[in-house]
Design a protein around this motif. Structure first.
Motif, PDB file in Angstrom:
ATOM      1  N   LEU A 166       0.868  -1.171   0.000  1.00 40.89           N
ATOM      2  CA  LEU A 166       0.000   0.000   0.000  1.00 40.89           C
ATOM      3  C   LEU A 166       0.903   1.218   0.000  1.00 40.89           C
ATOM      4  O   LEU A 166       1.553   1.541   1.006  1.00 40.89           O
ATOM      5  N   LEU A 167       0.972   1.866  -1.142  1.00 37.55           N
ATOM      6  CA  LEU A 167       2.007   2.841  -1.434  1.00 37.55           C
ATOM      7  C   LEU A 167       1.605   4.235  -0.964  1.00 37.55           C
ATOM      8  O   LEU A 167       0.508   4.723  -1.265  1.00 37.55           O
ATOM      9  N   THR A 168       2.519   4.880  -0.209  1.00 45.87           N
ATOM     10  CA  THR A 168       2.317   6.275   0.173  1.00 45.87           C
ATOM     11  C   THR A 168       2.808   7.183  -0.955  1.00 45.87           C
ATOM     12  O   THR A 168       3.346   6.723  -1.958  1.00 45.87           O
ATOM     13  N   GLY A 169       2.686   8.491  -0.768  1.00 45.68           N
ATOM     14  CA  GLY A 169       3.153   9.437  -1.774  1.00 45.68           C
ATOM     15  C   GLY A 169       2.123   9.691  -2.856  1.00 45.68           C
ATOM     16  O   GLY A 169       1.132   8.970  -2.998  1.00 45.68           O
ATOM     17  N   GLN A 170       2.377  10.760  -3.622  1.00 48.56           N
ATOM     18  CA  GLN A 170       1.476  11.163  -4.701  1.00 48.56           C
ATOM     19  C   GLN A 170       2.133  10.902  -6.053  1.00 48.56           C
ATOM     20  O   GLN A 170       3.362  10.871  -6.174  1.00 48.56           O
ATOM     21  N   GLU A 171       1.307  10.738  -7.076  1.00 47.96           N
ATOM     22  CA  GLU A 171       1.832  10.479  -8.415  1.00 47.96           C
ATOM     23  C   GLU A 171       2.562  11.685  -8.987  1.00 47.96           C
ATOM     24  O   GLU A 171       3.419  11.538  -9.852  1.00 47.96           O
ATOM     25  N   ASP A 201      16.831  15.076 -11.291  1.00 50.98           N
ATOM     26  CA  ASP A 201      15.429  15.318 -10.959  1.00 50.98           C
ATOM     27  C   ASP A 201      14.664  14.018 -11.139  1.00 50.98           C
ATOM     28  O   ASP A 201      14.713  13.397 -12.203  1.00 50.98           O
ATOM     29  N   ASP A 202      13.951  13.582 -10.101  1.00 48.77           N
ATOM     30  CA  ASP A 202      13.160  12.358 -10.145  1.00 48.77           C
ATOM     31  C   ASP A 202      11.677  12.701 -10.072  1.00 48.77           C
ATOM     32  O   ASP A 202      11.285  13.681  -9.436  1.00 48.77           O
ATOM     33  N   GLY A 203      10.872  11.850 -10.660  1.00 48.73           N
ATOM     34  CA  GLY A 203       9.426  12.046 -10.599  1.00 48.73           C
ATOM     35  C   GLY A 203       8.934  13.049 -11.622  1.00 48.73           C
ATOM     36  O   GLY A 203       9.536  13.251 -12.685  1.00 48.73           O
ATOM     37  N   ALA A 204       7.832  13.719 -11.288  1.00 57.27           N
ATOM     38  CA  ALA A 204       7.202  14.690 -12.193  1.00 57.27           C
ATOM     39  C   ALA A 204       7.907  16.037 -12.095  1.00 57.27           C
ATOM     40  O   ALA A 204       7.343  17.030 -11.620  1.00 57.27           O
ATOM     41  N   ALA A 205       9.188  16.075 -12.542  1.00 60.95           N
ATOM     42  CA  ALA A 205      10.015  17.279 -12.428  1.00 60.95           C
ATOM     43  C   ALA A 205       9.549  18.352 -13.416  1.00 60.95           C
ATOM     44  O   ALA A 205       8.954  18.048 -14.451  1.00 60.95           O
ATOM     45  N   PRO A 206       9.833  19.645 -13.100  1.00 59.61           N
ATOM     46  CA  PRO A 206       9.367  20.737 -13.966  1.00 59.61           C
ATOM     47  C   PRO A 206      10.159  20.882 -15.259  1.00 59.61           C
ATOM     48  O   PRO A 206       9.781  21.663 -16.122  1.00 59.61           O
ATOM     49  N   GLY A 207      11.310  20.200 -15.410  1.00 61.27           N
ATOM     50  CA  GLY A 207      12.062  20.277 -16.656  1.00 61.27           C
ATOM     51  C   GLY A 207      13.144  21.330 -16.680  1.00 61.27           C
ATOM     52  O   GLY A 207      13.565  21.765 -17.766  1.00 61.27           O
ATOM     53  N   ASP A 208      13.662  21.772 -15.505  1.00 60.69           N
ATOM     54  CA  ASP A 208      14.770  22.735 -15.474  1.00 60.69           C
ATOM     55  C   ASP A 208      16.031  22.097 -16.046  1.00 60.69           C
ATOM     56  O   ASP A 208      16.244  20.885 -15.930  1.00 60.69           O
ATOM     57  N   THR A 209      16.886  22.915 -16.632  1.00 60.12           N
ATOM     58  CA  THR A 209      18.137  22.406 -17.220  1.00 60.12           C
ATOM     59  C   THR A 209      19.368  22.744 -16.389  1.00 60.12           C
ATOM     60  O   THR A 209      20.396  22.075 -16.516  1.00 60.12           O
ATOM     61  N   ALA A 254      14.247  23.846  -4.608  1.00 61.27           N
ATOM     62  CA  ALA A 254      13.377  24.337  -5.679  1.00 61.27           C
ATOM     63  C   ALA A 254      11.926  24.292  -5.221  1.00 61.27           C
ATOM     64  O   ALA A 254      11.548  23.476  -4.371  1.00 61.27           O
ATOM     65  N   GLU A 255      11.128  25.160  -5.789  1.00 63.74           N
ATOM     66  CA  GLU A 255       9.720  25.229  -5.405  1.00 63.74           C
ATOM     67  C   GLU A 255       9.004  23.933  -5.806  1.00 63.74           C
ATOM     68  O   GLU A 255       9.082  23.489  -6.942  1.00 63.74           O
ATOM     69  N   GLY A 256       8.336  23.336  -4.829  1.00 62.15           N
ATOM     70  CA  GLY A 256       7.531  22.161  -5.105  1.00 62.15           C
ATOM     71  C   GLY A 256       8.255  20.837  -4.961  1.00 62.15           C
ATOM     72  O   GLY A 256       7.609  19.790  -5.047  1.00 62.15           O
ATOM     73  N   GLU A 257       9.578  20.830  -4.741  1.00 64.53           N
ATOM     74  CA  GLU A 257      10.254  19.536  -4.632  1.00 64.53           C
ATOM     75  C   GLU A 257       9.936  18.900  -3.283  1.00 64.53           C
ATOM     76  O   GLU A 257       9.553  19.564  -2.311  1.00 64.53           O
ATOM     77  N   LEU A 258      10.083  17.595  -3.248  1.00 64.70           N
ATOM     78  CA  LEU A 258       9.620  16.826  -2.108  1.00 64.70           C
ATOM     79  C   LEU A 258      10.388  17.143  -0.827  1.00 64.70           C
ATOM     80  O   LEU A 258       9.810  17.260   0.256  1.00 64.70           O
ATOM     81  N   GLU A 594      16.832   8.106  -2.961  1.00 63.56           N
ATOM     82  CA  GLU A 594      15.653   8.047  -3.825  1.00 63.56           C
ATOM     83  C   GLU A 594      14.423   8.225  -2.944  1.00 63.56           C
ATOM     84  O   GLU A 594      14.189   7.422  -2.027  1.00 63.56           O
ATOM     85  N   THR A 595      13.635   9.246  -3.222  1.00 66.04           N
ATOM     86  CA  THR A 595      12.516   9.588  -2.335  1.00 66.04           C
ATOM     87  C   THR A 595      11.153   9.454  -2.991  1.00 66.04           C
ATOM     88  O   THR A 595      10.135   9.519  -2.300  1.00 66.04           O
ATOM     89  N   ILE A 596      11.085   9.272  -4.302  1.00 58.49           N
ATOM     90  CA  ILE A 596       9.794   9.149  -4.983  1.00 58.49           C
ATOM     91  C   ILE A 596       9.232   7.751  -4.706  1.00 58.49           C
ATOM     92  O   ILE A 596       9.886   6.745  -4.950  1.00 58.49           O
ATOM     93  N   ALA A 597       7.999   7.694  -4.182  1.00 55.78           N
ATOM     94  CA  ALA A 597       7.379   6.415  -3.843  1.00 55.78           C
ATOM     95  C   ALA A 597       7.194   5.568  -5.108  1.00 55.78           C
ATOM     96  O   ALA A 597       6.702   6.059  -6.126  1.00 55.78           O
ATOM     97  N   SER A 598       7.579   4.308  -5.025  1.00 54.94           N
ATOM     98  CA  SER A 598       7.477   3.417  -6.185  1.00 54.94           C
ATOM     99  C   SER A 598       7.458   1.966  -5.715  1.00 54.94           C
ATOM    100  O   SER A 598       8.150   1.609  -4.755  1.00 54.94           O
ATOM    101  N   GLY A 599       6.655   1.141  -6.402  1.00 55.59           N
ATOM    102  CA  GLY A 599       6.593  -0.276  -6.079  1.00 55.59           C
ATOM    103  C   GLY A 599       7.387  -1.142  -7.027  1.00 55.59           C
ATOM    104  O   GLY A 599       7.271  -2.382  -6.977  1.00 55.59           O
TER     105      GLY A 599
END
Length: 680
Positions: A166-171, A201-209, A254-258, A594-599
């Motif tokens: 049962l996975l925590t975290g958001q998509e 950048d892991d997960g749904a990153a904003p795409g900064d270079t 960065a704004e919005g990072e976990l 690694e902090t992005i929730a994943s199964g």
């Protein structure tokens, strides 16, 4: 209460089978001969074979056992990010209530924290230990409440029932992390060491270079650079000083990072010298000169240049110079052009003879004032009119000669100040040291440090600072007796090594210093001082809070205390005017790599029993009963496999064919077959 037929054969089943085959053969023979009693004979054989198998009716008194569900709750550091801890606790309470309401079911809650040191999340280890305490036949399911980031997948057990994550975290979670790929423990002073940095950048990153990067050494004001994201960057760094260098790399949050816990990396590198470059200047050949040379040459880390005056100007023996000299010694190059290349200059029984012009010795004085190191091993030459003290170098020497040479045996001793000074403190076996046979009487200057004494407590080893450099004076040319083992010898090698390192400003041999030796999240705070007492050490934690630590004196001039930091990061220490910084914990904590929730990591294990991976963001799934081997998870539900385990309280057996009945049936059928066949 249940019943069943069981067998307790009198003979091995092979023997019973052979007898049954023999009986069948006899029946076939009877049929072939047309005997009318063959059927009765067959029944008699069946009764006898059955009697040999001893069938019995077994009746058991059984008590049903509950199914066990293992509820594993991840309480590691990565589970504290965002709202994961609250979501996990609420889901655990909901599942506990549902499991408690299920008939014939009980649960075991296992909480898993961070592993020892930097081991990370050890979910499978905890699960294996929990399963070892429960009967496998009663485990109906395993529920993991986690972000799926574990570090012991290789210890996954063989599952007896479906396991669900049962996975925590958001998509839409995303995180930026800083990685230092290669961080050596040691580096050579003056030579660049290359560190490889990478920002990912892991997960749904904003795409900064690109992203800013701040670099700070020993807690100083950071310098900012720009770092590309997703690319390796080789960064050359030259260590500013010997000893421990603490380098802190930081990427702004960065704004919005976990989390920003993985935006900082601490690298601790010890600065060491490649080779010790020593210039040994011997005023005349003597036993001590050879000892100095052998002592320095025996150390493979020392590059020695030995300048010896073998034929002073006053020595006129008639030998042509062309037969004595092979090449001219490069005195100008050594004392004018290359003098700054040496780490230490030693003058052994040197006196002015006109060979080294005053400008050369004046250059040595400048070398000291600009940070160089000079050691004077004084003999009778130091007390003469041609003493090196009466040259431009005398301005930086720590003691003046009185022109008196005392020729008598004495045992060197450590002074009260020397007991606390790092050059001489702790030199073992002072009472068993051998004697020296000559001492030059000197008068120390102001603010000098006398750490060893000789005849009638006269100064023997005097230390001093001049400008940016340091000088030392050994008021005897008899130290070589220790290396020869005279009257037991003494610690000449240890004394010279410490003296050289103090002259070259090694941090471990500073009289006044505050330092820390880290081990994991514990550090040993060390305060070295010439004073009798020290104050408390103020420890500033990574979050800015402070704490006062009291030190205990473990030896003269050395105070220590052990301190365990509550968190990983950079700690600042201060006591009086002394300051130090130290990093506790790994350069990059494993829990935040690694902090992005994943199964993904657990899916191969979960699939073996057809379990499922569901996100708690969609709600806590319902519980269903599923048969063994059937799909155990679906949309909004997870399955448990009822095990129908039981405990047998009593067993009773009743023979199906008692002996008297076997005898009656077998004899009756046999007699009946005989009568029928006889009548015909």
């Amino acid at each position: 209460m249940t019943g069943t037929i069981v067998f307790d054969p009198l003979l091995p089943w092979v023997a019973i089978g052979a007898l049954a085959a023999l009986a069948i053969l006899g029946i076939v023979l009877a049929l072939w001969r047309g005997l009318a009693g063959w059927a009765l004979r067959a029944l008699a054989g069946l009764v006898l074979v059955a009697a040999l198998a001893q069938p019995a009716y077994q009746e058991e008194d059984r008590a049903a056992l509950t199914d066990i569900v293992l509820l594993v709750v991840d309480k590691s550091a990565s589970q504290t990010l965002a709202e994961r801890a609250g979501v996990t606790d609420e889901a655990a309470e909901t599942l506990e209530a549902r499991l408690a309401a299920r008939p014939n079911t009980e649960f075991r809650r296992i909480e898993v924290g961070d592993g020892e040191g930097d081991a990370g999340t050890l979910l499978m280890t905890a699960l294996t230990e929990a399963m070892a305490e429960e009967p496998r036949g009663r485990i109906a399911g395993i529920l993991l409440l986690s972000d799926g980031r574990l570090h012991d997948l290789e210890r996954a057990p063989d599952l007896p029932a479906p396991m669900h994550l049962l996975l925590t975290g958001q998509e839409d979670d995303w995180d930026r992390r800083l990685i230092v790929k290669n961080a050596p423990a040691f580096a050579i002073l003056g030579e660049p060491v290359t560190l490889t940095l990478r920002v990912e950048d892991d997960g749904a990153a904003p795409g900064d270079t690109t992203t800013p990067l701040d670099i700070s050494v020993d807690g100083a004001e950071p310098q900012r650079f720009t770092l590309p994201i997703g690319e390796d960057l080789d960064l050359p760094i030259t260590l500013p000083h010997g000893g421990l260098n603490v380098i802190e790399f930081t990427v702004p949050e960065a704004e919005g990072e976990l989390t920003d816990r993985n935006n900082t990396a601490l690298v601790q590198i010890n600065g060491v010298r490649d080779r010790l470059r020593v210039l040994l200047v011997s005023g005349e050949p003597h036993a001590g000169g050879r000892t100095w040379r052998n002592l320095l040459k025996s150390d493979s880390s020392v590059d020695l240049v030995h300048f010896t005056i073998l034929r002073p100007p006053e020595k006129q023996d008639g030998v042509p110079v062309t037969e004595l000299s092979l090449i001219a010694f490069p005195t100008r190059e050594l004392f004018l052009d290359k003098i700054d290349d040496f780490d230490l200059i030693i003058f052994d029984r040197y006196k002015r003879r006109g060979i080294l012009p005053a400008i050369y010795l004046d250059n040595v004085r400048n070398y000291v004032e600009q940070g160089g190191a000079v050691l004077i091993a004084a003999g009778p030459d130091y007390a003469s009119a041609d003493s090196i003290f009466r040259s431009p170098l005398g301005e930086v020497l720590p003691a003046a000669p009185t022109a008196r040479v005392v020729d008598e045996g004495f045992r060197p001793a450590i002074t009260d100040l020397g007991e606390r000074h790092p050059v001489t403190s702790g030199l073992a076996g002072e009472d068993s040291w051998g004697r020296w046979l000559r001492q030059i009487e000197v008068a120390p200057g102001e603010d000098t440090e006398v750490v060893m004494s000789g005849i009638d407590d006269r100064p023997l080893l005097v230390l001093d600072r001049k400008g940016e450099g340091r000088v030392a004076l050994l008021a005897s040319d008899q130290a070589w007796l220790w290396s020869r083992g005279y009257e037991g010898g003494g610690p000449q090698l240890d004394l010279l090594r410490r003296l050289a390192h103090w002259l070259m400003k090694e941090p471990e041999l500073e009289e006044e210093t505050l330092m820390a030796e880290p081990t994991g999240q514990t550090m040993r705070i060390i305060r070295r001082t010439l004073a009798e007492e020290v104050g408390t050490v103020t420890v500033t934690r990574p979050d800015g809070t402070t704490e006062e630590i009291t030190l205990d004196e473990v030896s003269p001039g050395r105070f220590e205390a052990l301190y365990r930091g509550p968190e990983i990061g950079l700690y600042r220490l201060a006591e009086g005017e002394e300051e130090a910084v130290v990093g506790l914990g790994p350069a990059a904590p494993r829990e935040f790599e690694e902090t992005i929730a994943s199964g993904d990591a657990l899916e191969p294990v979960i699939d073996t029993m057809r379990g499922g991976v569901l996100r708690l963001a969609s709600g806590v799934p319902s519980l269903r009963d599923v048969g063994e081997g059937r799909p155990a998870a679906g949309r909004g539900w997870i399955g448990l496999t009822p095990r129908e385990a039981y405990e047998t309280r009593d067993v009773r057996q009743l023979p199906v064919l008692p002996a008297w009945l076997v005898l009656l049936l077998a004899s009756g059928l046999t007699v009946g077959a005989w009568l029928r066949e006889g009548r015909r």
